[in-house]
Design a protein around this motif. Structure first.
Motif, PDB file in Angstrom:
ATOM      1  N   ASN A 133      -2.143  -8.700   3.073  1.00 44.58           N
ATOM      2  CA  ASN A 133      -3.419  -7.989   2.982  1.00 44.58           C
ATOM      3  C   ASN A 133      -4.568  -8.813   2.418  1.00 44.58           C
ATOM      4  O   ASN A 133      -5.661  -8.292   2.228  1.00 44.58           O
ATOM      5  N   ALA A 137      -8.202  -6.114   4.442  1.00 44.13           N
ATOM      6  CA  ALA A 137      -8.505  -6.018   3.010  1.00 44.13           C
ATOM      7  C   ALA A 137      -8.642  -4.558   2.565  1.00 44.13           C
ATOM      8  O   ALA A 137      -8.610  -4.268   1.367  1.00 44.13           O
ATOM      9  N   LEU A 138      -8.815  -3.655   3.514  1.00 39.11           N
ATOM     10  CA  LEU A 138      -8.979  -2.242   3.156  1.00 39.11           C
ATOM     11  C   LEU A 138      -7.676  -1.452   3.225  1.00 39.11           C
ATOM     12  O   LEU A 138      -7.668  -0.253   2.961  1.00 39.11           O
ATOM     13  N   ARG A 139      -6.576  -2.128   3.570  1.00 38.40           N
ATOM     14  CA  ARG A 139      -5.311  -1.392   3.687  1.00 38.40           C
ATOM     15  C   ARG A 139      -4.884  -0.792   2.366  1.00 38.40           C
ATOM     16  O   ARG A 139      -4.339   0.302   2.316  1.00 38.40           O
ATOM     17  N   ASP A 140      -5.096  -1.548   1.323  1.00 38.77           N
ATOM     18  CA  ASP A 140      -4.570  -1.140   0.022  1.00 38.77           C
ATOM     19  C   ASP A 140      -5.659  -1.415  -1.007  1.00 38.77           C
ATOM     20  O   ASP A 140      -5.953  -2.564  -1.314  1.00 38.77           O
ATOM     21  N   THR A 141      -6.264  -0.346  -1.494  1.00 39.57           N
ATOM     22  CA  THR A 141      -7.413  -0.483  -2.392  1.00 39.57           C
ATOM     23  C   THR A 141      -7.262   0.476  -3.573  1.00 39.57           C
ATOM     24  O   THR A 141      -6.374   1.317  -3.593  1.00 39.57           O
ATOM     25  N   THR A 142      -8.135   0.303  -4.527  1.00 43.38           N
ATOM     26  CA  THR A 142      -8.250   1.264  -5.621  1.00 43.38           C
ATOM     27  C   THR A 142      -9.687   1.742  -5.630  1.00 43.38           C
ATOM     28  O   THR A 142     -10.606   0.922  -5.512  1.00 43.38           O
ATOM     29  N   ASP A 175     -13.405 -11.539   4.260  1.00 41.06           N
ATOM     30  CA  ASP A 175     -12.045 -11.453   3.719  1.00 41.06           C
ATOM     31  C   ASP A 175     -11.029 -12.103   4.647  1.00 41.06           C
ATOM     32  O   ASP A 175     -10.029 -12.651   4.183  1.00 41.06           O
ATOM     33  N   THR A 185     -14.571  -0.645  -6.574  1.00 43.43           N
ATOM     34  CA  THR A 185     -13.228  -0.605  -5.985  1.00 43.43           C
ATOM     35  C   THR A 185     -12.586  -1.983  -6.083  1.00 43.43           C
ATOM     36  O   THR A 185     -13.228  -2.956  -6.458  1.00 43.43           O
ATOM     37  N   THR A 186     -11.325  -2.011  -5.753  1.00 46.16           N
ATOM     38  CA  THR A 186     -10.620  -3.277  -5.601  1.00 46.16           C
ATOM     39  C   THR A 186     -10.050  -3.295  -4.188  1.00 46.16           C
ATOM     40  O   THR A 186      -9.495  -2.297  -3.744  1.00 46.16           O
ATOM     41  N   VAL A 187     -10.212  -4.407  -3.483  1.00 43.17           N
ATOM     42  CA  VAL A 187      -9.688  -4.476  -2.113  1.00 43.17           C
ATOM     43  C   VAL A 187      -8.652  -5.589  -2.002  1.00 43.17           C
ATOM     44  O   VAL A 187      -8.499  -6.418  -2.906  1.00 43.17           O
ATOM     45  N   ALA A 188      -7.946  -5.570  -0.868  1.00 48.54           N
ATOM     46  CA  ALA A 188      -6.961  -6.598  -0.526  1.00 48.54           C
ATOM     47  C   ALA A 188      -5.800  -6.633  -1.512  1.00 48.54           C
ATOM     48  O   ALA A 188      -5.221  -7.683  -1.777  1.00 48.54           O
ATOM     49  N   LEU A 189      -5.457  -5.472  -2.050  1.00 48.71           N
ATOM     50  CA  LEU A 189      -4.240  -5.367  -2.841  1.00 48.71           C
ATOM     51  C   LEU A 189      -3.045  -5.323  -1.883  1.00 48.71           C
ATOM     52  O   LEU A 189      -3.216  -5.288  -0.676  1.00 48.71           O
ATOM     53  N   GLY A 190      -1.849  -5.334  -2.438  1.00 48.37           N
ATOM     54  CA  GLY A 190      -0.673  -5.074  -1.596  1.00 48.37           C
ATOM     55  C   GLY A 190       0.087  -6.301  -1.152  1.00 48.37           C
ATOM     56  O   GLY A 190       1.044  -6.192  -0.387  1.00 48.37           O
ATOM     57  N   ARG A 209     -19.457  -3.832   1.386  1.00 49.28           N
ATOM     58  CA  ARG A 209     -19.288  -2.910   2.508  1.00 49.28           C
ATOM     59  C   ARG A 209     -20.225  -1.705   2.310  1.00 49.28           C
ATOM     60  O   ARG A 209     -20.689  -1.447   1.200  1.00 49.28           O
TER      61      ARG A 209
END
Lengths: 559, 559
Positions: free
Chosen positions: B187, A174-179, B146, B178-183, B166
């Motif tokens: 993910n 879930a942390l691979r791609d974040t903002t 997640d 933040t936003t997580v698990a994008l992509g 976290r």
């Protein structure tokens, strides 16, 4: 046979101060204990050994592995124990395990069976806190970057260009791609961000290539975190981050001393990935080991096309260290795999497959001797399903290459199972080497040609192709003064090519470079070929679910 | 006068095994050393002391502080040293510093001047790795959440409801929102997320309230991470996370033993925020201290309305521990501040302001004696700018309340500067207490009324008002079986009200509860009043920029 943790938990460990004193002659005053069975060796003391003669350096590498691995760490421990059992001053230099795989699928990485380093649970978990220190230093730089941007961005950092990522020692997809920095004025300027696992970080590579506190700070200062809007690199030094980051790594930089199940000493220190980074334990530990012991056995990650190549072209090039001999771990299973047998069928005797799979090992033996210029022997790490005919076949095929192969049963038998291997190693070291050590390419070759040299000389590739963006980026690196750096190729470990299914010794393939990354502090340029995971995920049923703590403090379920 | 780090670096430390043996009678075998000057005390050994009589517990608290703080930690160390100097078996129990402020503005938190615990740089940085262990365990749960959602979400977790965040031990505002698990597919399912600083985490509070390994695992299992789509709580136990998380905290749970500059023993263990959490060092350490020493001095965060209240209503309620006496730290500066003087003018004599500011201290003295039922003395922590007339005025005003005040100069003079205070403490302890210990409210009071009890009895508030969402959430907590938990009020430390500028002893104000949070594992419900920062940011010119590592390994610039 008992499980790894059962064997480790049943072992009677000696106090590490006794191990240090009796095996390496280190006085307790020079140890920084972490509990009774782990210690760091004082950096000042190690510096005082600079005039001592160096021992012999034995590089443990392997053919292209199968997914479960061929037992390089286990064989490193087994060989160290065998040399130790023969009365020699030997020691192992290993990488520290990452906690990510421990809670995921792979489990720990402190050897296996009766060839382990202990205390096993400590080593596989927090150990002496090195990875946590690296994460803290890494993430301090991240915080300073976003803080700098928030408070006016004097360096004019282009938020789109920041390549420095935050890290955790965790498998967390879930942390691979974040903002980050969402939420308005108070929280900074939003930008896209990703987290890597600690072992994939540049800082881990820096940590493992560093020679001293001063060198550490210099390298950290050199880190390029991204670019300003004029397109020039911005360094950690310009952010005044390198001092505080070095402070966070001050203690971690001292090598960690532990023992094998048989009481031989081992440094377990640093642990960079062998794709995105160079895959070797720390220079600090290797050099210290060579001052303290007569024989140092150290492993490099994955097969000899990845780990050994980077050991030679990055670690040796940077440090001046030179291997005296390579031990190439081979297994009947991996040879059959390279001979076209499916993973599920590797337990069935198949001499034809062993012979076909030899193509893979043959190329590694060629590369090690004729490209790196390092003599070698083969350790055949025996599995219960191997037949005598298969083992004999491997020995025969290896002998046909002019190399000695030694079957070894250290997983089941400890050092006693690797005695013939140890004797073979000693015998080989007694003779003058017929080869002359060499890098795969000189510093002054252009970056593109360095990648081509590795691809054509070692991988059997026909040519290298480049993503146009990667090529432009490489030109930028050269323009910015990084043309002299060695390259670190990130590709699958399962094949000489970038296609994991191309087993054996493929030839005439293309190596496609998808992306390039600059590790200016570590001192190399990464060429990413294929999909490389810098933040693993957890499986559907992660090991974490079965790992447990009994009321009396016993750790259960760790593998 | 020298800076804190200069004093600490110049100190000659005794090996911690000698300190442990000579001051507490702990044999080396029961210590787990972390270097030569820090050690954890074995949990099994501590359990074996259960039959020993308990020493006297002295709670260090304060009036409502000014932004720089009034020196509670420093006074805790000074008083411990003074008792130690008088020949008593005394020890301090302190919180572990967070690294966030070290690299930000505030600096370290290991005391100051000649009343410090050492090794100062170690304690302020990684120390024995407890915070890193808490972060790892915390973030393992996040990864498992997640991961569970990604692999099919069998528990039907509502991604919008996940409250478990976290953490990092870093001041990093960019991670607040933040936003997580994008992509995409690989993910996971995107959701909004935020990072807290470790000290603000529920796991830190759990760690500090835990009594044993078994209790730790039970509490972690009880953590509510969010809700399923039917609206029922989902726990860490349902995710099978509690075993592995407990394993990660196994070693950390043992208290850390260090020494003061004068060689007295100190446990420095755990460090929860005093707003969002209960602000006290660990129960493990306090209980161990009381078995090992005759006098244990321990601090609770911020002023007595926050730290001492939570010490009583959370730590004492959960653990059964009871303070024998409270020492209330007051400063001339803080009294003048509460008397209406601006921060910049606190160095100028102003007896009228001292007298007006006494309203703040007076209310704290009332609360401690007549609400908590704990007798107390006042320590007047002397600053160089204080005039004799001001000091005399404080002593006189406190005496008028029926409480003894002791000026003390331990910052400049070490334990010798707190001798009168120590004698006063001993004298008070010799007499029977005229008060009877009491909680501010009973367990069975409804959650809303618990908040009202604290607000009206302690803060002087007229009433409590609730955000409608907070009230609904509280009803959900009660429905889910958490009605019996104590409450943990998160508000500014600078005022009895939620308005930091209302100095002195405001009355008749409203306490507005903006938000409530459940800490089911720690065992309390947090009522957030006003803006509470759970992830601090770095200032424009962070201390990190000046912290440096010399080539010889000396740490510079840490304050």
């Amino acid at each position: 046979m008992l499980s790894d943790i059962e064997i480790a938990n049943a072992a009677t460990l000696r106090p590490i101060r006794d191990v240090a004193a009796e095996t390496l002659g280190i006085d307790e005053d020079h140890l920084v204990p972490y509990g009774h069975y782990k210690a760091k060796v004082d950096i000042g003391y190690l510096a005082s050994l600079a005039d001592r003669p160096m021992g012999r350096l034995i590089l443990m590498t392997a053919l292209s592995p199968t997914p479960p691995g061929e037992g390089k760490t286990t064989t490193t421990v087994g060989l160290t124990d065998a040399l130790f059992g023969l009365g020699h001053k030997s020691m192992a230099c290993l990488r520290e395990p990452s906690m990510g795989p421990v809670f995921g699928m792979k489990g720990g990485a402190a050897g296996g069976g009766y060839s382990q380093v202990v205390p096993m649970t400590d080593i596989n978990l927090h150990f002496t806190g090195d990875f946590a220190a690296i994460a803290a230093a890494n993430n301090l730089l991240s915080a300073l970057i976003d803080n700098h941007i928030h408070h006016g961005n004097e360096l004019d950092i282009d938020v789109r260009s920041v390549t420095w990522k935050r890290v955790l020692d965790m498998n967390d997809r879930a942390l691979r791609d974040t903002t980050v920095a969402l939420g308005g004025y108070g929280n900074g300027f939003p930008r896209s961000e990703g987290f890597d696992i600690v072992v994939a970080s540049e800082l881990m590579a820096i940590f493992c290539l560093t020679e001293s506190w001063g060198d550490l700070k210099r390298r950290i200062g050199d880190i390029v975190i991204g670019y300003n809007r004029a397109g020039n690199p911005v360094t950690a030094r310009e952010l005044d981050a390198h001092g505080a980051m070095s402070v966070l790594l001050r203690d971690a930089l001292a090598p960690n001393l532990v023992q094998t199940l048989e009481g031989a000493p081992a440094f377990v220190h640093g642990g960079p990935f062998a794709n995105i980074a160079h895959g070797c334990s720390s220079v600090m530990a290797t050099r210290a080991g060579l001052r303290l012991a007569d024989y140092v056995v150290t492993e490099a990650g994955f097969g000899a096309d990845l780990g050994a190549e980077k050991f030679v072209d990055i670690k040796c090039r940077k440090s001046g260290l030179r291997p005296d001999l390579a031990v190439v771990v081979a297994t009947v299973r991996a040879l059959k795999y390279h001979g076209g047998v499916a993973l599920a069928d590797l337990g069935t005797e198949d001499l034809g497959a062993v012979e076909r799979g030899m193509a893979n090992l043959r190329r590694h033996l060629h590369n090690i001797r004729h490209v790196y210029g390092v003599r070698c022997v083969v350790a055949v790490n025996r599995f219960p399903t191997d037949t005598t005919a298969e083992i004999d076949k491997v020995v025969e095929l290896v002998a046909a290459e002019g190399v000695q192969a030694y079957p070894a049963t250290h997983f089941a038998d400890g050092g006693a199972g690797a005695l013939e291997l140890a004797k073979g190693v000693l015998q080989a070291l007694d003779e003058p080497s017929p080869y002359e050590f060499s890098f795969t390419y000189p510093d002054e070759l252009p970056l593109t040609e360095k990648v081509e040299a590795v691809a054509t000389k070692l991988y059997g590739a026909r040519q290298v192709t480049w993503d146009s963006k990667a090529r432009r980026r490489l030109q930028r690196f050269e323009r910015d003064g990084f043309a002299d750096l060695p390259v670190c190729i990130a590709k699958t470990q399962y094949s000489f090519s970038t296609d994991a299914s191309l087993v054996g010794a493929p030839s005439g393939h293309e190596l496609h470079v998808r992306e390039v990354r600059l590790s200016a502090g570590a001192g190399f340029v990464v060429a990413v070929c294929g999909e490389i995971m810098t933040m693993p995920g957890l499986p559907r049923d992660p090991a974490a679910r079965r790992i447990d703590l009994a009321d009396d403090g016993t750790i259960l379920g760790l593998s």
